[in-house]
Design an enzyme around this catalytic site. Structure first.
Site, short mmCIF file in Angstrom:
data_model
loop_
_atom_site.label_atom_id
_atom_site.label_comp_id
_atom_site.label_asym_id
_atom_site.label_seq_id
_atom_site.Cartn_x
_atom_site.Cartn_y
_atom_site.Cartn_z
N HIS A 37 1.03 -1.52 0.25
CA HIS A 37 0.21 0.08 0.10
C HIS A 37 0.99 1.28 -0.47
O HIS A 37 2.03 1.11 0.32
CB HIS A 37 -1.29 0.01 1.23
N HIS A 40 4.15 1.38 2.29
CA HIS A 40 5.29 0.88 1.78
C HIS A 40 5.52 1.71 0.34
O HIS A 40 6.92 1.95 0.70
CB HIS A 40 4.94 -0.76 1.40
N CYS A 145 2.21 -8.18 20.82
CA CYS A 145 0.85 -7.99 19.31
C CYS A 145 1.68 -8.74 17.97
O CYS A 145 2.29 -8.50 17.34
CB CYS A 145 1.09 -6.76 19.35
N CYS A 148 2.26 -6.69 15.19
CA CYS A 148 3.78 -5.47 14.91
C CYS A 148 4.73 -6.33 15.37
O CYS A 148 6.48 -5.92 15.08
CB CYS A 148 3.36 -4.82 16.74
N CYS A 162 -2.97 -3.52 21.96
CA CYS A 162 -1.59 -2.76 20.96
C CYS A 162 -2.51 -1.99 20.09
O CYS A 162 -3.61 -2.05 19.82
CB CYS A 162 -1.07 -3.35 20.28
N HIS A 165 -2.69 -1.94 16.59
CA HIS A 165 -3.39 -2.72 15.20
C HIS A 165 -5.04 -3.37 16.38
O HIS A 165 -4.80 -3.28 17.64
CB HIS A 165 -3.23 -4.74 15.30
N LYS A 312 -5.90 6.31 10.61
CA LYS A 312 -4.33 5.62 9.76
C LYS A 312 -5.01 4.35 8.53
O LYS A 312 -6.52 3.98 8.73
CB LYS A 312 -4.07 4.55 10.99
N LYS A 315 -7.27 -2.02 6.07
CA LYS A 315 -7.89 -2.92 5.30
C LYS A 315 -9.71 -2.50 6.26
O LYS A 315 -9.93 -2.54 5.29
CB LYS A 315 -7.33 -4.34 5.66
N1 MSP Z 1 8.43 -6.42 8.97
C1 MSP Z 1 9.08 -5.32 9.50
C2 MSP Z 1 9.51 -4.67 9.39
C3 MSP Z 1 11.04 -5.45 9.31
S1 MSP Z 1 12.64 -4.24 8.96
C4 MSP Z 1 14.03 -5.01 9.20
C5 MSP Z 1 7.62 -3.99 9.69
N2 MSP Z 1 7.16 -3.98 8.52
S2 MSP Z 1 5.30 -3.19 7.93
O1 MSP Z 1 5.12 -3.97 6.32
O2 MSP Z 1 4.47 -3.11 8.50
O3 MSP Z 1 6.66 -1.93 7.81
C6 MSP Z 1 7.40 -1.67 7.26
C7 MSP Z 1 6.76 -0.41 6.73
O4 MSP Z 1 6.25 0.74 6.02
C8 MSP Z 1 7.12 1.11 8.45
O5 MSP Z 1 8.21 1.14 8.92
C9 MSP Z 1 6.85 2.22 7.11
O6 MSP Z 1 8.50 2.73 6.72
C10 MSP Z 1 6.59 1.93 6.30
N3 MSP Z 1 4.75 2.21 6.67
C11 MSP Z 1 3.73 1.31 6.84
N4 MSP Z 1 2.86 1.86 7.01
C12 MSP Z 1 2.90 3.26 6.48
C13 MSP Z 1 2.35 5.01 6.67
N5 MSP Z 1 1.07 4.72 6.89
N6 MSP Z 1 2.53 5.55 6.49
C14 MSP Z 1 4.23 5.69 5.91
N7 MSP Z 1 4.92 4.61 6.23
C15 MSP Z 1 4.41 2.80 6.68
O7 MSP Z 1 7.92 -3.08 9.83
#
Ligand code: MSP
Length: 492
Positions: A37, A40, A145, A148, A162, A165, A312, A315
């Site tokens: 999304h 990421h 959690c 997380c 948490c 979530h 936030k 889904k």
């Molecule tokens: N898998 C772990 C990270 C391990 S790194 C060794 C993780 N993954 S995640 O898919 O949940 O999210 C990773 C990253 O996505 C977050 O740190 C952030 O950089 C980005 N984002 C996820 N949701 C976001 C927003 N709504 N807004 C901006 N970035 C966010 O955590």
């Protein structure tokens, strides 16, 4: 150009490795329990812009991204789809790779934590930590959690779960685990952060937050899981698997060890991350490396979140925006620009399709796109000698580099618009070259000046919108050609 006096020059070189030959930049590796999304996308596009700028500066760049594929969360997602975790990962990982390809992301490698080559390095690093005497067995009892993939303390819970979530993701755990002596490394980490020479936490604001938590006292943490089969078995106790964060963090190091020719890129120059995973990257990761006697990364840079119309993204709220949705509407470079323009550097940034449309129309369709097509049409068939963006010689280029390195894309873009594009637009409208005779040298002079302005802007914007900027450069190279189609058609 670049008459901006707000950025004193002596603050410019806080980036220690700015002129080094090698530059290793990473994004977090994304959980594969869901498709990509724009949250990421935001970190990935940011890393890509920084990586492209460093390549533009002549550095040898290693840009790493990938997927985090082990752990309870992924195992549960696979079960829901009646697939084995391995099959599930093989189905979802390509969705991330594809999403990044569709955004013209220039990563040099895409790591998957289920790659046996990564798993091997994880075993080696964990063994080093074990041999150091930093591991002991103990009982873990408390909240976890699954969202997380994190053990949570009572004080972190809101309404008994948490806050990040849904309530059902917070579960009570009672199990025998191997624990890592995190507390042993706390004094060293405090010392590193407090010393400006070795501090690795950026932006500044995040430093105090981490220090306060470190000084409040830190418990040892679980390094393994007893009942999660979907993980890497510990080398010294095959009945337990590595806690997914220990496995995941090692990706940054493991890639340099098994991807050919990348060994000398370690330690990383820059880890980009979202604010929710600050502690993992600035404390746990550093402690793991100290224990395994591996060099520490030079810098972590933390950003905030995208919010969708004040909420936030989730889904269950049905407000998730996919990167492809944006690409379909705004094109690849339009999307990259909008991501950069609304990037949540310090504070959460409220985004939504309507806001994106307004911004796209104002900046790209009405300003940049319109300017390029007007100038190209006016100067069609003419050639201009010694057209040079002169960017490298411009001392203010350093300001731009600094802003990009600090993920202040919005400020960087505003300067380009204010100093180059708006100036070009103003000049064009004020000097009205179209009223002058084609043979009039004054007309050529005016057009040349405007094209120079434009080319400076284009050179600056290149890491953000690489293909469009190349296309524009092509238009103004040699005999000026008209644009066949509009660069950024207006969107209703
Ligand atoms: N898998 C772990 C990270 C391990 S790194 C060794 C993780 N993954 S995640 O898919 O949940 O999210 C990773 C990253 O996505 C977050 O740190 C952030 O950089 C980005 N984002 C996820 N949701 C976001 C927003 N709504 N807004 C901006 N970035 C966010 O955590």
């Amino acid at each position: 150009m670049w008459q901006n006096k707000e950025y004193p020059k002596d603050t410019l070189f806080c980036f220690k490795k700015m002129n080094s030959k090698k530059f290793f930049i990473t994004t977090p590796i994304y959980y594969i329990n869901d498709v990509p999304h724009i949250g990421h996308t935001c970190t990935t596009v940011a890393a890509d812009i920084v990586a492209r700028l460093h390549r533009q500066l002549g550095e040898e760049v290693f840009f790493l991204t990938g997927t985090d594929e082990h752990g309870q969360k992924v195992a549960e997602a696979a079960e829901k789809e009646n697939l084995s975790p391995g099959e599930y990962c093989d189905k979802i990982a390509p969705r991330f790779e594809e999403a990044w390809k569709n955004l013209n992301i220039s990563n040099d490698f895409f790591i998957r934590t289920t790659d046996p080559k990564h798993e091997k390095v994880v075993g080696e690093v964990l063994q080093k930590i074990y041999d150091k005497g930093d591991v002991h067995k103990a009982k873990y009892e408390g909240w976890y959690c699954v969202g997380c993939e994190k053990f949570v303390t009572e004080s972190e819970l809101v309404d008994k779960h948490c806050p990040l979530h849904p309530p059902e993701k917070t579960v009570w755990k009672s199990e025998e685990n191997w624990f890592f002596k995190l507390s042993k490394y706390v004094p060293k980490i405090i010392e590193l952060i407090e010393n400006p020479e070795t501090n690795f936490i950026f932006p500044e604001g995040k430093r105090g937050e981490v220090l306060a938590k470190l000084k409040a006292g830190v418990n040892d943490i679980s390094l393994s899981r007893e009942n999660v089969a979907w993980g890497i078995p510990l080398p010294w106790d095959k009945t337990q698997t590595a806690y997914v964060w220990f496995d995941a963090l090692i990706n940054y190091y493991s890639a340099t060890q098994f991807v050919e020719g990348k060994k000398e890129f370690w330690p990383a120059d820059l880890h980009l991350l979202g604010k929710e995973i600050l502690w993992f990257h600035t404390v746990i990761w550093q402690a793991m490396l100290l224990s395994a006697e591996i060099d520490l990364p030079k810098k972590t840079f933390t950003h905030s979140f995208y919010m969708i119309d004040g909420q936030k993204m989730s889904k269950s709220l049905g407000n998730v925006i996919s990167p492809q949705q944006l690409v379909d509407l705004f094109g690849i470079d339009g999307t990259r620009y909008l991501i950069a323009r609304s990037f949540p550097t310090d504070n959460d940034s409220d985004v939504g399709i309507e806001r994106f449309k307004e911004r796209y129309n104002a900046d790209l369709a009405n300003n940049l796109g319109n300017l390029v097509s007007r100038v190209a049409k006016l100067a069609e068939g003419e050639s201009f000698e010694n057209l040079d963006s002169g960017i490298e010689k411009d001392p203010d280029y350093e300001i731009f580099i600094k802003l990009i390195n600090e993920l202040k894309f919005n400020e960087a873009i505003e300067i380009i618009f204010r100093d180059s594009l708006n100036a070009a637009n103003l000049d064009l409208n004020k000097k009205t070259p179209w009223k002058l005779d084609k043979e009039d040298p004054e007309r050529k002079k005016i057009l040349k000046e405007i094209i120079q302005y434009l080319l400076v802007a284009i050179k600056f914007l290149k890491p953000i919108m690489p293909d469009t900027c190349e296309k524009i450069e092509e238009v103004f190279k040699g005999e000026i050609k008209p644009l066949e189609t509009g660069l950024f058609p207006r969107i209703k």
